[in-house]
Write a protein that holds these residues in place. Structure first.
Motif, PDB file in Angstrom:
ATOM      1  N   HIS A 108       4.518  11.144  -0.814  1.00 53.73           N
ATOM      2  CA  HIS A 108       5.543  11.044  -1.841  1.00 53.73           C
ATOM      3  C   HIS A 108       6.543  12.188  -1.618  1.00 53.73           C
ATOM      4  N   PRO A 109       7.834  11.968  -1.844  1.00 53.87           N
ATOM      5  CA  PRO A 109       8.810  13.049  -1.625  1.00 53.87           C
ATOM      6  C   PRO A 109       8.526  14.334  -2.393  1.00 53.87           C
ATOM      7  N   ASP A 110       7.775  14.258  -3.487  1.00 48.08           N
ATOM      8  CA  ASP A 110       7.473  15.460  -4.276  1.00 48.08           C
ATOM      9  C   ASP A 110       6.175  16.143  -3.853  1.00 48.08           C
ATOM     10  N   ILE A 143       9.854   7.033   0.508  1.00 46.55           N
ATOM     11  CA  ILE A 143       8.666   7.717   0.998  1.00 46.55           C
ATOM     12  C   ILE A 143       9.067   8.673   2.114  1.00 46.55           C
ATOM     13  N   THR A 144       8.369   9.795   2.232  1.00 45.21           N
ATOM     14  CA  THR A 144       8.672  10.771   3.276  1.00 45.21           C
ATOM     15  C   THR A 144       7.710  10.602   4.436  1.00 45.21           C
ATOM     16  N   ALA A 145       8.266  10.470   5.632  1.00 48.28           N
ATOM     17  CA  ALA A 145       7.478  10.339   6.859  1.00 48.28           C
ATOM     18  C   ALA A 145       7.544  11.639   7.636  1.00 48.28           C
ATOM     19  N   ILE A 146       6.375  12.100   8.086  1.00 47.95           N
ATOM     20  CA  ILE A 146       6.293  13.339   8.859  1.00 47.95           C
ATOM     21  C   ILE A 146       5.826  12.995  10.268  1.00 47.95           C
ATOM     22  N   PRO A 147       6.722  13.020  11.266  1.00 46.58           N
ATOM     23  CA  PRO A 147       6.301  12.724  12.643  1.00 46.58           C
ATOM     24  C   PRO A 147       5.376  13.822  13.176  1.00 46.58           C
ATOM     25  N   TYR A 154       0.833  -1.204   0.000  1.00 51.80           N
ATOM     26  CA  TYR A 154       0.000   0.000   0.000  1.00 51.80           C
ATOM     27  C   TYR A 154       0.868   1.255   0.000  1.00 51.80           C
ATOM     28  N   LEU A 155       1.896   1.284   0.837  1.00 51.54           N
ATOM     29  CA  LEU A 155       2.753   2.466   0.944  1.00 51.54           C
ATOM     30  C   LEU A 155       3.480   2.769  -0.358  1.00 51.54           C
ATOM     31  N   ARG A 156       3.721   1.743  -1.161  1.00 42.38           N
ATOM     32  CA  ARG A 156       4.388   1.978  -2.447  1.00 42.38           C
ATOM     33  C   ARG A 156       3.571   2.885  -3.354  1.00 42.38           C
ATOM     34  N   GLY A 157       2.262   2.955  -3.112  1.00 39.41           N
ATOM     35  CA  GLY A 157       1.413   3.850  -3.895  1.00 39.41           C
ATOM     36  C   GLY A 157       1.656   5.320  -3.597  1.00 39.41           C
ATOM     37  N   PHE A 158       2.465   5.591  -2.566  1.00 42.36           N
ATOM     38  CA  PHE A 158       2.789   6.969  -2.176  1.00 42.36           C
ATOM     39  C   PHE A 158       4.294   7.200  -2.214  1.00 42.36           C
ATOM     40  N   ALA A 159       5.012   6.296  -2.845  1.00 39.18           N
ATOM     41  CA  ALA A 159       6.475   6.344  -2.861  1.00 39.18           C
ATOM     42  C   ALA A 159       6.997   6.511  -4.280  1.00 39.18           C
ATOM     43  N   THR A 160       8.300   6.719  -4.380  1.00 38.09           N
ATOM     44  CA  THR A 160       8.954   6.823  -5.678  1.00 38.09           C
ATOM     45  C   THR A 160       9.126   5.430  -6.282  1.00 38.09           C
TER      46      THR A 160
END
Length: 351
Positions: A304-306, A28-32, A17-23
């Motif tokens: 996503h990083p962008d 993938i960028t995580a925001i704590p 699932y997370l790959r859908g928001f990754a490069t």
């Protein structure tokens, strides 16, 4: 004895699932949500995971459930790929499979486990405290199955009646049973709603460590809360370019009496996908998804990083439990029983 290699790092948000928001390189960028920590970009395998989160100690294959989850997740990701490719609505059997996956995703995180532990601790606190200090031995005998010494009775009293209750930890097996049972019960609230598939081009979606969001009815007050059966909508960002909004089914049946057979006809039509539709994503729809994704996050928002521009400016504080119980559970106990003639109830056992 175990068969094959045992996985140690278990994801509570699937990597697929997370790959859908990754490069393409799975970054993938995580925001704590903890303001003391800065956002970071890493591999999808390093986020939304805990060591041995689903390991069942003593089982012949300790990570059997983790492998079973992998099968469910793999099937769901396959359905998502078909939706990306233009297949929508899904056939009824696939719709029900995806509904179970979504329901499972709503209850499988660490916040659910902590909530279970928190509730059980408060229940135990009331059971012991309401029984009074002189009945602690009886509670121990009924609940734990042994005759306690005076020192043990005092220890249990002190631990149980402290603010928040005793430190209770649920086993992985108890969490797994709760997770699967709850998901089976909740799946119907997904499959019977009209589904709106929103496809985005220029704008993007974010997600979180709790990606299933409930949207309250506009007429509801904040203090009323919102549940899967009463929500105006259930939002799930499928990928950064695809969102699923499951709307309120009550608008289609509110004119009928509860025993009207037409309700079942409408329900069957919803499950068949007859009310489903596809929509091109707008700025308003992107903000609805992303604001609820951020608000529902427990400890992390993922993007996503962008896609930094699509993260709301205001993010919530970390939420370690998803439900708090106050009121009488926070009562101070003076050692006297609330009901002198009654015996303390026996709590349900946790595996």
């Amino acid at each position: 004895m175990t068969s094959g290699s045992t996985a140690k790092l278990h994801h509570y948000v699937p990597q697929g699932y997370l790959r859908g928001f990754a490069t393409g390189q799975e970054r993938i960028t995580a925001i704590p949500l903890d303001r003391a920590r800065k956002p970071f970009t890493t591999s999808v395998k390093n986020v939304a995971a805990q060591t041995h989160f689903h390991t069942v100690e003593g089982h012949e294959e300790p990570d059997a459930f983790e492998k079973a989850l992998g099968s469910v997740e793999g099937d769901a990701i396959g359905l998502i790929r078909r939706m990306q490719g233009g297949e929508f609505p899904l056939p009824e059997e696939d719709r029900m499979a995806l509904s179970f996956y979504l329901a499972l995703q709503a209850v499988r995180g660490p916040d659910t486990r902590r909530t279970m532990e928190n509730l059980q601790a408060k229940i135990t606190r009331v059971e012991v405290g309401a029984g009074g200090r002189k009945n602690v031995g009886k509670w121990i005998r009924n609940s734990l199955g042994f005759d306690a010494t005076a020192e043990q009775e005092q220890f249990v009293w002190d631990e149980a009646t402290q603010p928040g209750g005793p430190p209770i930890k649920f086993s992985n097996l108890a969490h797994i049973r709760h997770m699967v049972g709850t998901a089976e019960d909740l799946a119907k609230y997904f499959e019977t709603r009209p589904w709106l598939l929103v496809r985005f081009d220029k704008r993007s979606l974010i997600t979180s460590d709790a990606p299933v969001s409930l949207i309250a009815k506009p007429t509801e007050e904040p203090w009323q809360g919102v549940g899967f059966g009463t929500a105006w909508g259930i939002a799930f960002p499928i990928t950064r370019k695809l969102g699923l909004l499951m709307s309120d089914p009550m608008v289609m049946i509110e004119q009928f009496e509860l025993d009207d057979p037409r309700i079942q006809t409408v329900r069957a039509a919803a499950i068949s996908g007859r009310f489903d539709r596809v929509e091109t994503g707008s700025t308003k729809m992107e903000r609805l998804f992303n604001e609820y994704s951020a608000a529902n996050a427990r400890e992390y928002v993922y993007r996503h990083p962008d896609d930094a521009a699509f993260v709301p400016d205001e993010l919530p504080e970390p939420t370690l439990v998803n439900m708090e119980v106050g009121g009488f559970t926070d009562t101070e106990f003076d050692g006297k029983p609330w009901f002198p003639a009654a015996t303390s109830p026996v709590p349900a056992e946790a595996d």
